[in-house]
Design an enzyme around this catalytic site. Structure first.
Site, PDB file in Angstrom:
ATOM      1  N   GLU A  93       0.774  -1.522   0.140  1.00 27.65           N
ATOM      2  CA  GLU A  93       0.040  -0.376  -0.056  1.00 27.65           C
ATOM      3  C   GLU A  93       0.731   1.522  -0.333  1.00 27.65           C
ATOM      4  O   GLU A  93       0.518   2.138  -0.625  1.00 27.65           O
ATOM      5  CB  GLU A  93      -1.053  -0.032   1.470  1.00 27.65           C
ATOM      6  CG  GLU A  93      -2.106   1.044   1.626  1.00 27.65           C
ATOM      7  CD  GLU A  93      -2.053   1.734   3.558  1.00 27.65           C
ATOM      8  OE1 GLU A  93      -2.225   1.919   3.234  1.00 27.65           O
ATOM      9  OE2 GLU A  93      -2.126   0.776   3.721  1.00 27.65           O
ATOM     10  N   HIS A  98       9.112  -0.980   4.009  1.00 26.39           N
ATOM     11  CA  HIS A  98       8.775  -0.632   5.445  1.00 26.39           C
ATOM     12  C   HIS A  98       8.741  -2.641   5.802  1.00 26.39           C
ATOM     13  O   HIS A  98       8.557  -3.195   4.756  1.00 26.39           O
ATOM     14  CB  HIS A  98       7.386  -0.126   5.323  1.00 26.39           C
ATOM     15  CG  HIS A  98       6.240  -0.588   4.568  1.00 26.39           C
ATOM     16  ND1 HIS A  98       6.202  -0.300   3.698  1.00 26.39           N
ATOM     17  CD2 HIS A  98       5.149  -1.328   4.648  1.00 26.39           C
ATOM     18  CE1 HIS A  98       4.960  -0.383   3.301  1.00 26.39           C
ATOM     19  NE2 HIS A  98       4.453  -1.978   4.087  1.00 26.39           N
TER      20      HIS A  98
HETATM   21  P1  5GP Z   1       1.349  -2.385   3.393  1.00 19.68           P
HETATM   22  O1  5GP Z   1       0.374  -3.094   2.935  1.00 19.68           O
HETATM   23  O2  5GP Z   1       2.139  -1.565   2.503  1.00 19.68           O
HETATM   24  O3  5GP Z   1       2.710  -3.245   3.766  1.00 19.68           O
HETATM   25  O4  5GP Z   1       1.807  -1.605   5.219  1.00 19.68           O
HETATM   26  C1  5GP Z   1       1.159  -0.225   4.895  1.00 19.68           C
HETATM   27  C2  5GP Z   1       0.562  -0.532   6.565  1.00 19.68           C
HETATM   28  O5  5GP Z   1       0.939   1.587   7.031  1.00 19.68           O
HETATM   29  C3  5GP Z   1      -0.599  -0.497   6.804  1.00 19.68           C
HETATM   30  O6  5GP Z   1      -0.588  -1.133   7.215  1.00 19.68           O
HETATM   31  C4  5GP Z   1      -1.020   0.825   7.456  1.00 19.68           C
HETATM   32  O7  5GP Z   1      -1.516   0.548   8.718  1.00 19.68           O
HETATM   33  C5  5GP Z   1       0.047   1.564   7.635  1.00 19.68           C
HETATM   34  N1  5GP Z   1      -0.311   2.632   7.213  1.00 19.68           N
HETATM   35  C6  5GP Z   1      -0.259   4.191   6.158  1.00 19.68           C
HETATM   36  N2  5GP Z   1      -0.466   5.117   6.655  1.00 19.68           N
HETATM   37  C7  5GP Z   1      -0.012   5.477   7.493  1.00 19.68           C
HETATM   38  C8  5GP Z   1       0.419   6.246   8.707  1.00 19.68           C
HETATM   39  O8  5GP Z   1      -0.039   7.555   8.146  1.00 19.68           O
HETATM   40  N3  5GP Z   1       0.163   5.929   9.877  1.00 19.68           N
HETATM   41  C9  5GP Z   1       0.940   5.121  10.372  1.00 19.68           C
HETATM   42  N4  5GP Z   1       1.793   4.810  11.664  1.00 19.68           N
HETATM   43  N5  5GP Z   1       0.982   3.771   9.662  1.00 19.68           N
HETATM   44  C10 5GP Z   1       0.479   3.748   8.156  1.00 19.68           C
END
Ligand code: 5GP
Ligand code: ZN
Length: 131
Positions: A93, A98
């Site tokens: 996302e 990360h």
């Molecule tokens: P992905 O799906 O990219 O592996 O995970 C992205 C993660 O970032 C998601 O679990 C989401 O909850 C977290 N996330 C998205 N926007 C923010 C934000 O503004 N602050 C924080 N602390 N986490 C975020």
């Protein structure tokens, strides 16, 4: 990166609950946690996927997880395990590298779901991979 939310968090332009940081990386709480203490570990440099990351970063991240983060989660939240996961391209996302650090607890119901119906035979996939 101008419009990257994680770069904004690093610069302090967006708030975050920071657990640990140094000159190379930052560890902060996921805004939408899967379990209590679900953290994200990110490089301070804007890198996007695992293809951009170097071995020194991984080595440093591993040391921080082993020496600081896991002991902290264990001691303060009494977790029973730690799932480490990381999405690239599809399923990613936020386009700033990360690592999810997800503490695990009895009956937390965290699971990686998948579509069994769509799976090929293991032998067929193996042949694709090695030929
Ligand atoms: P992905 O799906 O990219 O592996 O995970 C992205 C993660 O970032 C998601 O679990 C989401 O909850 C977290 N996330 C998205 N926007 C923010 C934000 O503004 N602050 C924080 N602390 N986490 C975020
Ligand atoms: Zn970024």
């Amino acid at each position: 990166m101008e419009d990257c939310i994680f770069c904004k968090i690093i610069k302090g332009e967006l708030p975050s609950y920071t657990i640990y940081e140094d000159e190379i990386l930052k560890v902060f709480m996921n805004i939408d946690p899967s379990t209590n203490g679900h953290l994200l570990l990110i490089p301070k440099k804007h890198l996007v996927t695992v293809l951009d990351i170097d071995q020194n970063f991984i080595s440093h991240a591993l040391e921080i997880i082993q020496k600081k983060i896991y002991p902290l989660l264990k001691e303060k939240l009494n977790c029973e395990g730690l799932t480490i996961s990381q999405n690239n391209f599809y399923g990613q996302e936020v386009k700033h590298f990360h690592i999810h650090l997800t503490p695990r607890y009895q009956e937390d119901l965290v699971e990686f779901s998948y579509n069994k119906e769509k799976l090929l035979d293991i032998e067929e996939v193996y042949q694709k991979l090695v030929n």
